[in-house]
Design a protein around this motif. Sequence first.
Motif, PDB file in Angstrom:
ATOM      1  N   MET A  88      74.026  40.594  38.911  1.00  0.00           N
ATOM      2  CA  MET A  88      73.751  40.765  37.479  1.00  0.00           C
ATOM      3  C   MET A  88      73.699  39.415  36.773  1.00  0.00           C
ATOM      4  SD  MET A  88      73.101  43.102  35.289  1.00  0.00           S
ATOM      5  CE  MET A  88      73.240  43.587  33.598  1.00  0.00           C
ATOM      6  N   THR A  89      74.551  38.476  37.228  1.00  0.00           N
ATOM      7  CA  THR A  89      74.576  37.155  36.600  1.00  0.00           C
ATOM      8  C   THR A  89      73.228  36.467  36.711  1.00  0.00           C
ATOM      9  OG1 THR A  89      76.912  36.928  37.082  1.00  0.00           O
ATOM     10  CG2 THR A  89      75.709  34.913  36.563  1.00  0.00           C
ATOM     11  N   GLY A  90      72.610  36.577  37.910  1.00  0.00           N
ATOM     12  CA  GLY A  90      71.314  35.948  38.105  1.00  0.00           C
ATOM     13  C   GLY A  90      70.251  36.544  37.213  1.00  0.00           C
ATOM     14  N   LEU A  91      70.294  37.861  37.030  1.00  0.00           N
ATOM     15  CA  LEU A  91      69.305  38.507  36.182  1.00  0.00           C
ATOM     16  C   LEU A  91      69.471  38.083  34.733  1.00  0.00           C
ATOM     17  CD1 LEU A  91      66.991  40.442  35.889  1.00  0.00           C
ATOM     18  CD2 LEU A  91      68.614  42.335  35.772  1.00  0.00           C
ATOM     19  N   ILE A  92      70.712  37.982  34.270  1.00  0.00           N
ATOM     20  CA  ILE A  92      70.961  37.529  32.906  1.00  0.00           C
ATOM     21  C   ILE A  92      70.411  36.122  32.705  1.00  0.00           C
ATOM     22  CG2 ILE A  92      72.743  36.893  31.247  1.00  0.00           C
ATOM     23  CD1 ILE A  92      74.417  39.202  32.351  1.00  0.00           C
ATOM     24  N   ALA A  93      70.630  35.259  33.691  1.00  0.00           N
ATOM     25  CA  ALA A  93      70.107  33.897  33.597  1.00  0.00           C
ATOM     26  C   ALA A  93      68.588  33.903  33.530  1.00  0.00           C
ATOM     27  CB  ALA A  93      70.583  33.075  34.794  1.00  0.00           C
ATOM     28  N   GLU A  94      67.972  34.793  34.308  1.00  0.00           N
ATOM     29  CA  GLU A  94      66.518  34.867  34.298  1.00  0.00           C
ATOM     30  C   GLU A  94      66.025  35.394  32.957  1.00  0.00           C
ATOM     31  OE1 GLU A  94      62.931  34.032  35.913  1.00  0.00           O
ATOM     32  OE2 GLU A  94      64.851  33.721  36.898  1.00  0.00           O
ATOM     33  N   TRP A  95      66.713  36.357  32.379  1.00  0.00           N
ATOM     34  CA  TRP A  95      66.337  36.846  31.062  1.00  0.00           C
ATOM     35  C   TRP A  95      66.320  35.702  30.049  1.00  0.00           C
ATOM     36  CZ3 TRP A  95      69.821  41.794  30.313  1.00  0.00           C
ATOM     37  CH2 TRP A  95      69.377  42.778  31.182  1.00  0.00           C
ATOM     38  N   LYS A  96      67.387  34.909  30.072  1.00  0.00           N
ATOM     39  CA  LYS A  96      67.487  33.809  29.111  1.00  0.00           C
ATOM     40  C   LYS A  96      66.330  32.836  29.287  1.00  0.00           C
ATOM     41  CE  LYS A  96      72.523  33.994  28.577  1.00  0.00           C
ATOM     42  NZ  LYS A  96      73.802  33.300  28.812  1.00  0.00           N
ATOM     43  N   SER A  97      65.919  32.630  30.531  1.00  0.00           N
ATOM     44  CA  SER A  97      64.841  31.673  30.778  1.00  0.00           C
ATOM     45  C   SER A  97      63.499  32.204  30.289  1.00  0.00           C
ATOM     46  CB  SER A  97      64.757  31.350  32.269  1.00  0.00           C
ATOM     47  OG  SER A  97      64.176  32.420  32.982  1.00  0.00           O
ATOM     48  N   GLN A  98      63.403  33.504  30.024  1.00  0.00           N
ATOM     49  CA  GLN A  98      62.125  34.076  29.628  1.00  0.00           C
ATOM     50  C   GLN A  98      62.057  34.429  28.146  1.00  0.00           C
ATOM     51  OE1 GLN A  98      59.963  36.645  32.495  1.00  0.00           O
ATOM     52  NE2 GLN A  98      61.977  36.976  33.358  1.00  0.00           N
ATOM     53  N   LEU A  99      63.132  34.252  27.430  1.00  0.00           N
ATOM     54  CA  LEU A  99      63.127  34.661  26.033  1.00  0.00           C
ATOM     55  C   LEU A  99      62.171  33.824  25.190  1.00  0.00           C
ATOM     56  CD1 LEU A  99      66.895  35.454  25.387  1.00  0.00           C
ATOM     57  CD2 LEU A  99      65.011  37.044  25.769  1.00  0.00           C
ATOM     58  N   ASN A 100      61.946  32.568  25.596  1.00  0.00           N
ATOM     59  CA  ASN A 100      61.005  31.707  24.892  1.00  0.00           C
ATOM     60  C   ASN A 100      59.670  31.752  25.638  1.00  0.00           C
ATOM     61  OD1 ASN A 100      59.449  29.429  24.066  1.00  0.00           O
ATOM     62  ND2 ASN A 100      61.295  28.494  23.239  1.00  0.00           N
ATOM     63  N   VAL A 119      56.820  48.315  36.447  1.00  0.00           N
ATOM     64  CA  VAL A 119      57.931  48.010  35.545  1.00  0.00           C
ATOM     65  C   VAL A 119      58.843  46.964  36.176  1.00  0.00           C
ATOM     66  CG1 VAL A 119      59.956  48.942  34.354  1.00  0.00           C
ATOM     67  CG2 VAL A 119      57.855  50.294  34.476  1.00  0.00           C
ATOM     68  N   TRP A 120      59.239  47.197  37.416  1.00  0.00           N
ATOM     69  CA  TRP A 120      60.225  46.334  38.088  1.00  0.00           C
ATOM     70  C   TRP A 120      59.799  44.881  38.101  1.00  0.00           C
ATOM     71  CZ3 TRP A 120      60.177  43.182  42.419  1.00  0.00           C
ATOM     72  CH2 TRP A 120      61.424  42.793  42.922  1.00  0.00           C
ATOM     73  N   HIS A 121      58.524  44.613  38.403  1.00  0.00           N
ATOM     74  CA  HIS A 121      58.120  43.221  38.618  1.00  0.00           C
ATOM     75  C   HIS A 121      58.097  42.410  37.330  1.00  0.00           C
ATOM     76  CE1 HIS A 121      53.884  44.167  37.348  1.00  0.00           C
ATOM     77  NE2 HIS A 121      53.876  42.880  37.045  1.00  0.00           N
ATOM     78  N   THR A 122      58.193  43.062  36.179  1.00  0.00           N
ATOM     79  CA  THR A 122      58.141  42.326  34.904  1.00  0.00           C
ATOM     80  C   THR A 122      59.485  41.761  34.482  1.00  0.00           C
ATOM     81  OG1 THR A 122      58.680  44.210  33.464  1.00  0.00           O
ATOM     82  CG2 THR A 122      56.378  43.968  34.142  1.00  0.00           C
ATOM     83  N   LEU A 123      60.560  42.217  35.095  1.00  0.00           N
ATOM     84  CA  LEU A 123      61.895  41.940  34.563  1.00  0.00           C
ATOM     85  C   LEU A 123      62.441  40.568  34.937  1.00  0.00           C
ATOM     86  CD1 LEU A 123      63.455  45.477  35.053  1.00  0.00           C
ATOM     87  CD2 LEU A 123      62.723  44.425  32.905  1.00  0.00           C
ATOM     88  N   GLU A 124      61.791  39.891  35.853  1.00  0.00           N
ATOM     89  CA  GLU A 124      62.141  38.505  36.188  1.00  0.00           C
ATOM     90  C   GLU A 124      60.854  37.788  36.577  1.00  0.00           C
ATOM     91  OE1 GLU A 124      65.508  37.757  38.800  1.00  0.00           O
ATOM     92  OE2 GLU A 124      65.961  39.895  38.769  1.00  0.00           O
TER      93      GLU A 124
END
Length: 297
Positions: free
Chosen positions: A1-13, A116-121
């Motif tokens: 989960m930690t890795g996914l959260i980090a990836e989310w943050k990298s994509q917010l901008n 759907v899955w491939h868009t999340l990271e």
Amino acid sequence: MTGLIAEWKSQLNARDTLLASKAKALRPPLTPEEQKRPFAKYYRDPYPYDPAKLAKMDEPIDPAKAIYPEQMNDLLNPGYLDAEIGWCNLANGAGFIASMNQYPGVTAEMIDWWFVWHTLEDLRYRIWYPPAHAGLVISPETRKRFLDPAIPLREKNWGQTHHVTEDCECGQDNIDITFLSPKDFGFDMARWKQPFVSTFAGGYGWAVPVEKKEDSLTVPALMCHIFRDIPGGIEHRTRFWMGYRMSNGKPELTLPPGVKVPVPAVQGLARHNVKEFANLGRMLPEIYAEMKGGLIV
């Protein structure tokens, strides 16, 4: 989960993500964080495509065998149309692409899950077809919708936009792809049933070169991926209409009289489609099983 959260943050901008995609198109080594992701092993050379199928994209087909977007419901007929694999410029200058694949061991549910899955990271998109797939970002609102368990998997993409960077053999483009329900795309829902169709992924997009110049041509396109069950798997039939957009719920040609979509752009997308889906069709049963059909890993 930690890795996914980090990836989310990298994509917010979105701007920074798209700028980073330019470097990722060079297929750099994965970062230490990316290497920890359970699907990192798929960041590898793609499965080989069928050279005979790719060879069918060497020359244009007879435009008389193509269909226009207003004829999309012909895809719900039994059997096959005159042009299932090929490309050309239509009489009105638009680009037309048809492609067809059969995927053993793949189901409609897997297709719905993948889109759907491939868009999340970002990395999930890049493993689809490296190095041509270089980057992807979705909005926080779209991400929230995708992770909402109350929304059926098949419906999550409807009305949502993917911002991708990919190379369709004409250089990198930043492409906004807005997905639609089959009804909003224009299909006759009275005919939308087995065995004629099992699922759909499509909508409209707009491509702009990463290295855009004043004379760069940017065109919209309609994208249609329609799937139907076959023994032991699923059959995937693709249509693109380049130079069209959706206007008031209907396809609309955007090209001025006498202008046509450049041949390299039409042929390049046709060739890209053959290659990217050859890889996905082979990879999908394996990765779906490993991820247990879940969205968060």
